[in-house]
Design a protein around this motif. Structure first.
Motif, PDB file in Angstrom:
ATOM      1  N   UNK A 121     -10.439  -9.951   8.066  1.00 24.27           N
ATOM      2  CA  UNK A 121      -9.391 -10.985   8.106  1.00 24.27           C
ATOM      3  C   UNK A 121      -8.336 -10.736   7.038  1.00 24.27           C
ATOM      4  N   UNK A 122      -7.091 -11.037   7.401  1.00 26.32           N
ATOM      5  CA  UNK A 122      -5.981 -10.817   6.478  1.00 26.32           C
ATOM      6  C   UNK A 122      -4.973 -11.957   6.608  1.00 26.32           C
ATOM      7  N   UNK A 123      -4.318 -12.292   5.519  1.00 25.78           N
ATOM      8  CA  UNK A 123      -3.233 -13.273   5.527  1.00 25.78           C
ATOM      9  C   UNK A 123      -2.004 -12.587   4.949  1.00 25.78           C
ATOM     10  N   UNK A 171      -1.854 -14.940  10.111  1.00 24.17           N
ATOM     11  CA  UNK A 171      -3.251 -14.541   9.962  1.00 24.17           C
ATOM     12  C   UNK A 171      -3.648 -13.599  11.099  1.00 24.17           C
ATOM     13  N   UNK A 172      -4.528 -12.691  10.767  1.00 25.52           N
ATOM     14  CA  UNK A 172      -4.983 -11.750  11.787  1.00 25.52           C
ATOM     15  C   UNK A 172      -6.190 -10.956  11.326  1.00 25.52           C
ATOM     16  N   UNK A 226      -2.326 -16.228  14.332  1.00 23.81           N
ATOM     17  CA  UNK A 226      -2.067 -17.607  13.890  1.00 23.81           C
ATOM     18  C   UNK A 226      -0.992 -17.660  12.818  1.00 23.81           C
ATOM     19  N   UNK A 227       0.038 -18.458  13.043  1.00 27.28           N
ATOM     20  CA  UNK A 227       1.070 -18.695  12.029  1.00 27.28           C
ATOM     21  C   UNK A 227       0.726 -19.983  11.291  1.00 27.28           C
ATOM     22  N   UNK A 228       0.774 -19.929   9.970  1.00 29.68           N
ATOM     23  CA  UNK A 228       0.407 -21.074   9.132  1.00 29.68           C
ATOM     24  C   UNK A 228       1.577 -21.414   8.211  1.00 29.68           C
ATOM     25  N   UNK A 229       1.777 -22.703   7.983  1.00 27.44           N
ATOM     26  CA  UNK A 229       2.811 -23.123   7.041  1.00 27.44           C
ATOM     27  C   UNK A 229       4.183 -23.270   7.659  1.00 27.44           C
ATOM     28  N   UNK A 230       4.244 -23.311   9.008  1.00 29.97           N
ATOM     29  CA  UNK A 230       5.554 -23.462   9.668  1.00 29.97           C
ATOM     30  C   UNK A 230       5.426 -24.372  10.886  1.00 29.97           C
ATOM     31  N   UNK A 231       4.589 -25.409  10.756  1.00 28.93           N
ATOM     32  CA  UNK A 231       4.336 -26.286  11.902  1.00 28.93           C
ATOM     33  C   UNK A 231       5.595 -26.971  12.422  1.00 28.93           C
TER      34      UNK A 231
END
Length: 669
Positions: A121-123, A171-172, A226-231
């Motif tokens: 896993x990576x961010x 994330x991926x 998954x994109x995080x922090x841009x809802x």
């Protein structure tokens, strides 16, 4: 004018090469030959060497790596990386959907089904369209900065295309395709080296290679999901995936938007058979609620998002012979029986040992030494014995007799009523327990002492240099250097790591103490509530059980730990060495005590403030944010589309419900 022409040529080559990289590594649709690509890349390298003033860290030439990273800094994730709850049957998924509907109130729910990639896993953080940081998952709260290595992976864009959020994390999984893995192994076999065991571990190990040029040689890929922090940029998860593809990310096209669980089951059934046709390993399907507002309403448990779940394909199984049962002693004294097996290939790895859990499990399965047993990986990670082939049992086979005394210190074992495991009660003298507690103390989630690992702890103990974790802070270089595998630099690194650990915050020091049942999350709750070790030590049973998430078992364990004179002596020593036993005071944003003593739950959509802004206001005015509605909830701040289940529960418990306007009035008054 010549420089302007050169810059124009360099810029054009970079744009062409970036586009060809995208076509080849992301779309799998190359439009030029490898030879043509290499010629353009070589031309660009030559121009950049002749004109260093036009250097650009995002140039395609930088993909070859070359940066050497000896220590990977630990970075705190701005947005926590949660793990997924696992499911193994249709019934598990039906239960999951029922839990969702209880919160949302039986409204229509769409799902996105994605394959669960078996990698590391990576961010990756992007700001203004540029890759600025890549961090491994680590413990979910923090991970290792592996930016230089990730930049060598050609399917990871260094600069984005299109209309993207100003800042976000994506994330991926870093994976190693099967063809590339086989090629790497063939090359190792050709030179007489041992081949790698499986693609997942090889991909994970690649991220921590010190020379990024070596990482660049490996055919790694990055699959994003998954994109995080841009809802605020998206309404649905499916929309965010499409957007990510348009930005230049490699988002696998196997994901599917479905209307109900029946369509989820169809997706699982299809890929359970066809996963073997994929160019990389996958071990299941991830199902996510599509609507991002519904995701926000569902929220998180201490470990998992409530809006997503992983369905794991049936574990692979193999049979082999159980040669011997041995017994391990853990840091709490718990005895774990271990099956020592004749080596067998299972799910990409060679398995030699498997857990037998406890005496009851051995008796239930009737496992004996010499038996042919069936082994599988629980969640395809930890091998376990699931059965015995009784047709192959030897006539002279004898039932397994569970040990009665500790295999290390020979103290008679105890088994408390209601507990499955046997324990060695020799807490302060049994070597594996002592070593285990020190290993726990130095572990990454606890004191994170660099230069000190399990083998070194055992070495220090066997040489009489440490008998508990407080002894670490009295070690000297003169004591360490003579030890096996030690030298000046190793000793210096170890001592430096010990000194640096004195800066570790109180909640992690509390976790490091090794109080039974006080895990990472509980330690944070206790630290936040009591603020200091002295206040926690003075707390009685009744006070402890009133702390959020602290039950009877944890409270009794805490009281027992602090009643022990040896533990109190250790804590006093650690205090004197300078460890942090109080919460670090942070800048106080509180503007009022209006909501002091109140626990407030925020639910629904708002117009004037965002949910996060309302939660911050609650804290600014002395209140506490609750994650779910309970008897301890003081007020619910409700916006539009509040979940019917939450509304019903608040009404049933008689909890006041404020609209956004009422909340603002409370602030202004």
């Amino acid at each position: 004018m010549e420089n302007a022409n050169v810059l124009a040529q360099i810029t054009l080559l970079r744009e062409e090469l970036n586009e060809h990289n995208y076509n080849y590594y992301v779309l799998d649709q190359p439009v030029i030959s490898d030879l043509e690509f290499d010629q353009k890349l070589k031309k660009l390298q030559e121009l950049e060497q002749l004109y260093p003033e036009f250097f650009d860290e995002d140039s395609p030439t930088q993909r070859v790596g070359g940066a050497v990273t000896k220590n990977f800094p630990t970075i705190v994730h701005e947005n926590r990386m949660y793990s997924l709850e696992n499911s193994y049957s249709k019934e598990d998924l039906i239960d999951w959907e029922n839990r969702i509907q209880r919160v949302l109130g039986n409204v229509p729910v769409e799902y996105v089904c994605e394959l669960k990639y078996d990698g590391a896993s990576i961010s990756i953080t992007y700001e203004n369209g540029r890759l600025v940081r890549a961090v491994t998952r680590g413990d979910g709260f923090q991970g290792d900065d592996v930016t230089n290595n990730i930049k060598t992976i050609k399917s990871v864009p260094l600069k984005l295309k299109g209309d993207f959020p100003e800042k976000f994390d994506i994330r991926g999984e870093i994976i190693l395709p099967l063809a590339g893995f086989e090629k790497m192994n063939m090359e190792l076999i050709d030179i007489g080296e041992t081949p790698y065991s499986n693609p997942r571990n090889t991909a994970s190990g690649s991220l921590k290679l010190q020379d990024s040029a070596e990482v660049a040689k490996r055919p790694l890929e990055c699959l994003l999901y998954n994109i995080v922090g841009a809802n605020n940029f998206f309404n649905t998860h499916a929309h965010s995936l499409e957007a990510a593809r348009s930005y230049g990310f490699k988002v696998p096209n196997h994901s599917k938007l479905v209307k109900n669980l029946d369509e989820v089951f169809d997706f699982i059934s299809y890929w359970d058979t066809h996963r073997h046709d994929l160019p990389y390993e996958t071990d299941g399907v991830v199902i996510k609620v599509n609507d991002l507002f519904q995701q926000e309403e569902l929220g998180y448990t201490a470990k998992n998002p409530r809006w997503a779940i992983a369905y794991k394909f049936k574990a692979e199984q193999a049979s082999t012979v159980l040669d011997m049962i041995s017994y391990q002693v853990g840091r709490t004294g718990a005895i774990t029986p271990v099956a020592n097996l004749q080596p067998v290939q299972l799910a990409g790895t060679i398995v030699k040992r498997a857990s037998l859990h406890n005496a009851d499990q051995i008796e239930k399965l009737d496992v004996r030494e010499g038996d042919t047993v069936f082994v599988e990986k629980g969640g395809e990670i930890i091998p376990k014995i699931v059965g015995v082939d009784f047709n192959q049992r030897q006539p002279d086979s004898q039932p397994t007799e569970y040990i009665t005394h500790c295999p290390e210190c020979h103290t008679e074992l105890v088994r408390k009523p209601g507990e499955a495991q046997h324990y060695c009660p020799n807490f302060y003298e049994c070597p594996p327990q002592i070593i285990g507690r020190i290993e726990h103390f130095i572990s990454r989630k606890a004191m994170n002492i660099d230069g000190l690992g399990g083998e070194t702890v055992a070495l220090l103990y066997k040489n009489g240099l440490v008998k508990n974790y407080a002894d670490l802070y009295e070690l000297t270089k003169e004591q360490i250097v003579p030890l096996e595998r030690m030298a000046d630099k190793s000793a210096d690194n170890l001592l430096k790591g010990i000194q640096e650990s004195k800066k570790i915050p109180f909640e992690r020091v509390l976790f490091a103490l090794g109080i039974r049942f006080v895990g990472e999350t509980v330690a944070k709750k206790l630290a936040k509530h009591y603020q200091s070790i002295d206040a926690l030590m003075q707390a009685d049973y009744d006070a402890l059980v009133h702390v959020d998430e602290i039950g009877d078992k944890i409270a009794l364990s805490i009281r027992s730990f602090f009643k022990n004179e040896s533990n109190l002596e250790l804590i006093n020593r650690l205090k004197n060495y300078g460890l942090q036993f109080e919460i670090e005071t942070k800048e106080n944003t509180q503007v009022s005590t209006k909501f002091e003593g109140m626990t407030m739950v925020v639910s629904g959509k708002f117009e004037t403030f965002s949910r996060d802004e309302i939660k911050q206001k609650i804290e600014d005015y002395g209140g506490k944010n609750g994650s779910s509605i309970t008897g301890k909830t003081s007020v619910v701040v409700a916006g539009a589309d509040m979940g019917p289940a939450k509304l019903e529960k608040a009404t049933k418990l008689g909890i006041p419900i404020w609209t956004e306007e009422e909340f603002i009035n409370q602030l202004e008054n």
